[in-house]
Design an enzyme around this catalytic site. Structure first.
Site, PDB file in Angstrom:
ATOM      1  N   ASP A  38      64.878  94.893  -4.945  1.00 43.84           N
ATOM      2  CA  ASP A  38      63.991  95.193  -6.059  1.00 43.84           C
ATOM      3  C   ASP A  38      62.721  95.854  -5.533  1.00 43.84           C
ATOM      4  O   ASP A  38      62.120  95.405  -4.558  1.00 43.84           O
ATOM      5  CB  ASP A  38      63.652  93.895  -6.796  1.00 43.84           C
ATOM      6  CG  ASP A  38      62.910  94.140  -8.096  1.00 43.84           C
ATOM      7  OD1 ASP A  38      63.004  95.250  -8.647  1.00 43.84           O
ATOM      8  OD2 ASP A  38      62.248  93.212  -8.569  1.00 43.84           O
ATOM      9  N   CYS A  70      69.217  97.881 -13.843  1.00 41.27           N
ATOM     10  CA  CYS A  70      68.615  96.999 -12.849  1.00 41.27           C
ATOM     11  C   CYS A  70      68.052  95.822 -13.648  1.00 41.27           C
ATOM     12  O   CYS A  70      68.325  95.706 -14.839  1.00 41.27           O
ATOM     13  CB  CYS A  70      67.562  97.719 -12.007  1.00 41.27           C
ATOM     14  SG  CYS A  70      66.219  98.483 -12.908  1.00 41.27           S
TER      15      CYS A  70
END
Length: 136
Positions: A38, A70
């Site tokens: 991330d 995501c």
């Protein structure tokens, strides 16, 4: 967590749907799973796999829409879409602005630096039968 709604990004003959994490009910619609950290740029292998997938999908299914996700739909997914736009000939600044028009808050500073330094190989540009460049 208040997540933004999915958005469609369309450029030339490419269509993308940027969204946040899929649910168990929608997970089966995604054909690949390429996790990376991330807030980080994607590893080279994921970039290569992503662009190869797009070349194949857009050639075999003209007009199709490729969904990319995501966790929040603000970092990793927009980066992959930006890479596709850059590989098709768009400048990185234009790709960032184009995506941010629909996905406010997309990209962090590390991802922006990655996109700025990214050098496209024009992997999503081809010549048509007349020798003209086109996006496939």
């Amino acid at each position: 967590m208040n997540r933004p709604a999915p958005v469609e990004i369309t450029y030339e003959n490419m269509r993308f749907l940027i969204t946040h994490n899929p649910t168990d009910a929608t997970l089966g619609r995604f054909i690949e799973d390429w996790p990376f950290d991330d807030g980080a740029p994607p590893p080279n292998q994921i970039v290569d796999d992503w662009l190869n997938l797009l070349k194949t999908k857009f050639r075999e299914e003209a007009g199709c829409c490729v969904a990319v996700h995501c966790v929040a739909g603000l970092g990793r997914a927009p980066v992959l879409v930006a890479l596709a736009l850059i590989e098709s000939g768009m400048k990185y600044e234009d790709a960032v602005q184009f995506i941010r028009q629909k996905r406010r808050g997309a990209f962090n500073s590390k991802q922006l630096l990655y996109l700025e330094k990214y050098r496209p190989k024009m992997r999503l540009r081809f010549k048509d039968a007349n020798g003209h460049c086109c996006v496939q």
